[in-house]
Motif scaffolding. Structure first.
Motif, PDB file in Angstrom:
ATOM      1  N   ASP A 302     -13.691  -1.961  48.378  1.00  0.00           N
ATOM      2  CA  ASP A 302     -14.703  -2.505  47.338  1.00  0.00           C
ATOM      3  C   ASP A 302     -14.471  -2.264  45.868  1.00  0.00           C
ATOM      4  N   TYR A 303     -13.867  -3.145  45.179  1.00  0.00           N
ATOM      5  CA  TYR A 303     -13.628  -2.834  43.656  1.00  0.00           C
ATOM      6  C   TYR A 303     -14.477  -3.280  42.600  1.00  0.00           C
ATOM      7  N   ARG A 304     -15.520  -3.618  42.934  1.00  0.00           N
ATOM      8  CA  ARG A 304     -16.612  -4.114  42.008  1.00  0.00           C
ATOM      9  C   ARG A 304     -17.245  -3.166  41.304  1.00  0.00           C
ATOM     10  N   TYR A 305     -16.425  -2.067  40.864  1.00  0.00           N
ATOM     11  CA  TYR A 305     -17.356  -0.978  40.109  1.00  0.00           C
ATOM     12  C   TYR A 305     -16.172  -0.645  38.784  1.00  0.00           C
ATOM     13  N   ALA A 306     -16.613   0.175  38.154  1.00  0.00           N
ATOM     14  CA  ALA A 306     -15.762   0.389  36.830  1.00  0.00           C
ATOM     15  C   ALA A 306     -15.212   1.958  36.944  1.00  0.00           C
ATOM     16  N   TRP A 307     -14.098   2.046  36.887  1.00  0.00           N
ATOM     17  CA  TRP A 307     -13.166   3.166  37.026  1.00  0.00           C
ATOM     18  C   TRP A 307     -12.797   3.590  35.623  1.00  0.00           C
ATOM     19  N   VAL A 308     -12.962   4.813  35.398  1.00  0.00           N
ATOM     20  CA  VAL A 308     -12.804   5.175  33.866  1.00  0.00           C
ATOM     21  C   VAL A 308     -11.081   5.073  33.521  1.00  0.00           C
ATOM     22  N   ARG A 309     -10.166   5.066  34.683  1.00  0.00           N
ATOM     23  CA  ARG A 309      -8.934   4.841  34.498  1.00  0.00           C
ATOM     24  C   ARG A 309      -8.588   3.436  33.735  1.00  0.00           C
ATOM     25  N   ASP A 310      -9.377   2.251  34.252  1.00  0.00           N
ATOM     26  CA  ASP A 310      -9.077   1.002  33.865  1.00  0.00           C
ATOM     27  C   ASP A 310      -9.509   0.760  32.394  1.00  0.00           C
ATOM     28  N   SER A 311     -10.768   1.568  32.256  1.00  0.00           N
ATOM     29  CA  SER A 311     -11.153   1.440  30.718  1.00  0.00           C
ATOM     30  C   SER A 311     -10.063   2.079  29.675  1.00  0.00           C
ATOM     31  N   ALA A 312      -9.547   3.120  30.236  1.00  0.00           N
ATOM     32  CA  ALA A 312      -8.522   3.733  29.328  1.00  0.00           C
ATOM     33  C   ALA A 312      -7.296   2.667  28.929  1.00  0.00           C
ATOM     34  N   TYR A 313      -6.792   2.201  30.183  1.00  0.00           N
ATOM     35  CA  TYR A 313      -5.748   1.162  29.803  1.00  0.00           C
ATOM     36  C   TYR A 313      -6.349  -0.247  29.085  1.00  0.00           C
ATOM     37  N   ALA A 314      -7.429  -0.416  29.292  1.00  0.00           N
ATOM     38  CA  ALA A 314      -8.091  -1.708  28.735  1.00  0.00           C
ATOM     39  C   ALA A 314      -8.036  -1.503  27.164  1.00  0.00           C
ATOM     40  N   LEU A 315      -8.782  -0.165  26.700  1.00  0.00           N
ATOM     41  CA  LEU A 315      -8.823   0.014  25.257  1.00  0.00           C
ATOM     42  C   LEU A 315      -7.498  -0.021  24.567  1.00  0.00           C
ATOM     43  N   THR A 316      -6.235   0.482  25.371  1.00  0.00           N
ATOM     44  CA  THR A 316      -5.153   0.195  24.563  1.00  0.00           C
ATOM     45  C   THR A 316      -4.733  -1.269  24.263  1.00  0.00           C
ATOM     46  N   ALA A 317      -5.098  -2.038  25.327  1.00  0.00           N
ATOM     47  CA  ALA A 317      -4.617  -3.519  24.929  1.00  0.00           C
ATOM     48  C   ALA A 317      -5.807  -4.198  24.151  1.00  0.00           C
ATOM     49  N   LEU A 318      -7.124  -3.805  24.138  1.00  0.00           N
ATOM     50  CA  LEU A 318      -8.131  -4.562  23.327  1.00  0.00           C
ATOM     51  C   LEU A 318      -8.057  -3.995  21.963  1.00  0.00           C
ATOM     52  N   PHE A 319      -7.641  -3.003  21.495  1.00  0.00           N
ATOM     53  CA  PHE A 319      -7.115  -2.504  20.354  1.00  0.00           C
ATOM     54  C   PHE A 319      -6.152  -3.235  19.584  1.00  0.00           C
ATOM     55  N   ARG A 320      -5.079  -3.163  20.320  1.00  0.00           N
ATOM     56  CA  ARG A 320      -3.829  -3.948  19.946  1.00  0.00           C
ATOM     57  C   ARG A 320      -4.080  -5.396  19.638  1.00  0.00           C
ATOM     58  N   PHE A 321      -5.183  -6.190  20.501  1.00  0.00           N
ATOM     59  CA  PHE A 321      -5.331  -7.599  20.178  1.00  0.00           C
ATOM     60  C   PHE A 321      -6.485  -7.736  18.871  1.00  0.00           C
ATOM     61  N   GLY A 322      -6.962  -6.430  18.527  1.00  0.00           N
ATOM     62  CA  GLY A 322      -7.738  -6.812  17.386  1.00  0.00           C
ATOM     63  C   GLY A 322      -9.468  -7.110  17.530  1.00  0.00           C
ATOM     64  N   LEU A 323      -9.737  -6.648  18.859  1.00  0.00           N
ATOM     65  CA  LEU A 323     -10.935  -7.059  19.411  1.00  0.00           C
ATOM     66  C   LEU A 323     -11.914  -5.657  19.126  1.00  0.00           C
ATOM     67  N   ARG A 324     -12.966  -5.947  18.505  1.00  0.00           N
ATOM     68  CA  ARG A 324     -13.949  -4.630  17.917  1.00  0.00           C
ATOM     69  C   ARG A 324     -15.052  -4.782  18.838  1.00  0.00           C
ATOM     70  N   GLU A 325     -15.750  -5.730  19.213  1.00  0.00           N
ATOM     71  CA  GLU A 325     -17.117  -5.579  19.910  1.00  0.00           C
ATOM     72  C   GLU A 325     -16.923  -4.894  21.430  1.00  0.00           C
ATOM     73  N   GLU A 326     -15.768  -5.359  22.280  1.00  0.00           N
ATOM     74  CA  GLU A 326     -15.393  -4.984  23.758  1.00  0.00           C
ATOM     75  C   GLU A 326     -14.769  -3.581  23.510  1.00  0.00           C
ATOM     76  N   THR A 327     -14.294  -3.034  22.634  1.00  0.00           N
ATOM     77  CA  THR A 327     -13.719  -1.749  22.473  1.00  0.00           C
ATOM     78  C   THR A 327     -14.871  -0.696  22.249  1.00  0.00           C
ATOM     79  N   HIS A 328     -15.912  -1.163  21.160  1.00  0.00           N
ATOM     80  CA  HIS A 328     -16.996  -0.267  21.006  1.00  0.00           C
ATOM     81  C   HIS A 328     -17.766  -0.184  22.217  1.00  0.00           C
TER      82      HIS A 328
END
Length: 625
Positions: A302-328
């Motif tokens: 069951d993968y319908r949960y939030a892994w800390v690992r995924d959040s770490a990789y997500a922020l790398t992408a979201l910052f690079r794409f100039g997205l503010r609300e999602e990163t904070h």
């Protein structure tokens, strides 16, 4: 394009590939004799709260309500007979052409029959100020040419055999009730609407320029608002505008533009708007095993949960794409959740920041007979040392982009860094969440990364305390790994101390900066020789016997090759990997390299994150040349 045949036609179709334009023209994936569609058949739509999966034949086979981690009231994906679905397709045999509306998560599907063609636009609608306070699925039906008859059925299921749906007659018409859910079907231009015992059936007849609607609204444990069908239809256009506005804030001018933009939109679907957390995937219990004989191998999660690992990789992408609300939002959710349950960070949390329940099996057949079907995940109770590195990587990246930590967070992180100093010598379950506790190489390096980043944060005044211990322990970890986890005979970093087996997750520590020199470069060659299957990698030695290749590893390898100075190889590999997504650009967790069949839960955040971060890494290296 080819015809859709009857559901019981079990003939196989060739694997679909995503064209350069991202369009979904091509063969229709047929259902097997039991009514299950191939995983490549699915497109995803969402509203920041939940996600629906729509097969190429127009059937919604997955829609948990009201949240993506809720019970799947439409769950035919895992129980074709009793799971429930929302059907909409022509009565005649048809062919299909589909694609997302540009820069949105709104899907258009054109059905063509001998009598004419019709376009269906599928949207989980948003409101004028964000997500709606109720769930609203809109299926707009437009006549293109000729005259086409369509049938539709809204058939709630048993929520994995935990509830029994029924139709309830009210003064405002029939509603569907399933446990605490109340659902209503809203139609525009329907030829007929019939209420059954547990379903509502609708018929439509289109002509050139005609406009119809199949709508569904729902709430849980509260009154149900009944918007007019015309308002639901107008919501499709508003939702398209909302997605387009979000994408105008998206900054990317690098290579593989179509794949990167679609992955970014998919990741946005997987962000839980109410909390800021990111779900690992939209589904549960889709098998990682290879073939029918492996589907009972208990590789269903069951993968319908939030892994800390995924959040770490997500922020790398979201910052690079100039997205503010999602990163904070992501980092605020994570830090507040750790404070709530700390002091030691867990590997995974619920989307609202709670503790994940232990896995519980459900008595349903599973996709194509793959069992068990589970809710909950036992990874929450594991020790995984890599979580320390994931947490500090997130925070360091947040600060690197010009932000400031509050005093409470600084003190919290100082305490967690001290925990990493004490924990790194322990055996753990490793990144792959295995039952065998060992001294996994990448687990040690997770602690190394945490302490290295903690030193940086202390030096910049973000984290209080004396960083001498953190610096010293980081050097001890490096020395331990170099002494115990390098095999000159294999020419590679090994999976864990005392073995000669390999683990593909070591490539993450070219990305972390631990090693980008000769040893890591030799390791990449060893991984491709032993774990490679075409452009892909299996997770570790022996995995090929029981599961598919792990798609995130394939894209991590692109990043690792780039950072080891092998940019041309990385670019060539990335080009090969562009045929991996399905016709509308979605990735699962794994793939069978022999057939191209997708395996595991979908859409999978880690796979899409690895894709976009690989594209970012190659793009930045090319710009630096």
């Amino acid at each position: 394009m080819t015809s859709v045949h009857q559901p019981h036609d079990t003939r196989r179709r060739p694997a679909l590939h995503w064209g350069a334009d991202g369009a979904g023209a091509g063969p229709v994936d047929e259902r097997d004799a039991d009514g299950y569609a191939d995983l490549r058949s699915y497109a995803a739509i969402g509203d920041g709260r939940t996600i629906a999966l729509i097969a190429r034949d127009g059937r919604v086979d997955w829609l948990p309500l009201p949240e993506m981690d809720g019970v799947p009231v439409f769950g035919a994906l895992l129980d074709a007979e009793q799971g429930g679905c929302i059907e909409l397709c022509p009565v005649e045999e048809f062919t299909v052409d589909r694609a997302y509306v540009a820069d949105t998560n709104v899907l258009t599907t054109t059905f063509t029959t001998a009598s004419g063609s019709v376009r269906v636009t599928d949207s989980l609608n948003s409101g004028t100020a964000g997500r709606l306070p109720w769930s609203e699925l809109a299926r707009r039906i437009e006549g293109v040419d000729g005259h086409v008859e369509l049938r539709a059925a809204v058939r709630p299921g048993t929520c994995l055999n935990t509830a029994s749906p029924w139709v309830h007659q009210t003064a405002r018409g029939a509603v569907l009730r399933v446990d605490d859910l109340t659902l209503a079907v809203r139609t525009l231009g329907a030829r007929s609407v019939e209420d059954g015992d547990r379903r509502i059936e609708v018929r439509y007849a289109t002509s050139p320029g005609s406009r119809h609607l199949l709508g569904l609204v729902g709430t849980e444990g509260e009154p149900l608002f009944l918007p007019p069908a015309e308002v639901i239809d107008a919501g499709v256009d508003r939702t398209i505008d909302n997605w387009s506005a979000w994408m105008r804030t998206f900054d990317w001018d690098g290579p593989w533009d179509t794949a990167v933009r679609r992955s970014a939109l998919t990741l946005k679907l997987l962000l839980h708007a109410a909390s800021g957390s990111m779900v690992a995937a939209a589904t549960t219990s889709l098998p990682e095993g290879l073939g029918a004989e492996k589907m009972g191998a208990e590789k269903n999660w069951d993968y319908r949960y939030a892994w800390v690992r995924d959040s770490a990789y997500a922020l790398t992408a979201l910052f690079r794409f100039g997205l503010r609300e999602e990163t904070h939002g992501a980092i605020s959710w994570l830090l507040s959740t750790i404070r709530r349950h700390g002091p030691e960070p867990q590997v995974v949390y619920t989307l609202d920041g709670g503790l994940v329940p232990t896995a519980e099996s459900r008595d349903v057949p599973g996709w194509r007979g793959a069992t068990p079907v589970v809710s909950g995940n036992d990874a929450a109770g594991q020790l995984q040392l890599g979580v320390f590195g994931d947490l500090f990587a997130i925070v360091a990246l947040y600060v690197e982009h010009g932000n400031v930590l509050d005093a409470h967070t600084g003190r919290l992180l100082a305490g967690i860094a001290d925990l990493a100093c004490d924990r790194w010598r322990s055996k753990d379950s490793g990144m792959w969440e295995l039952p065998e506790h060992r001294h996994y190489t990448t687990s040690k390096l997770g602690c190394w990364m945490a302490l290295t980043k903690a030193v940086e944060l202390a030096e910049s005044g973000q984290v209080p305390g004396d960083d001498a211990r953190w610096r010293s322990e980081a050097e001890h970890i490096r020395a331990w790994v170099e002494e115990n986890c390098w095999s000159e005979e294999r020419g590679a970093y090994v999976w864990y101390s005392g073995t000669d087996q390999l683990d593909a997750s070591i490539v993450l520590h070219a990305i972390s900066g631990f090693d980008r020199g000769e040893r890591m470069s030799r390791t990449l060659d060893a991984l491709r020789a032993e774990l490679g299957a075409g452009p892909h990698l299996y997770r570790f030695t022996g995995a090929a016997k029981e599961e598919g290749v792990f798609l995130a590893c394939s894209f991590w390898l692109v990043s690792a090759l780039t950072l080891c100075g092998r940019v041309d190889e990385a670019r060539d590999l990335m080009e090969e990997l562009m045929s991996t997504p399905n016709d509308v650009g979605l990735l699962t967790e794994m793939l069978d390299p022999a057939t191209g069949d997708l395996l595991g839960n979908l859409p999978q955040a880690l796979s899409h994150l690895a894709l976009v971060n690989a594209a970012i890494t190659v793009s930045e290296a090319s710009a630096a040349d």
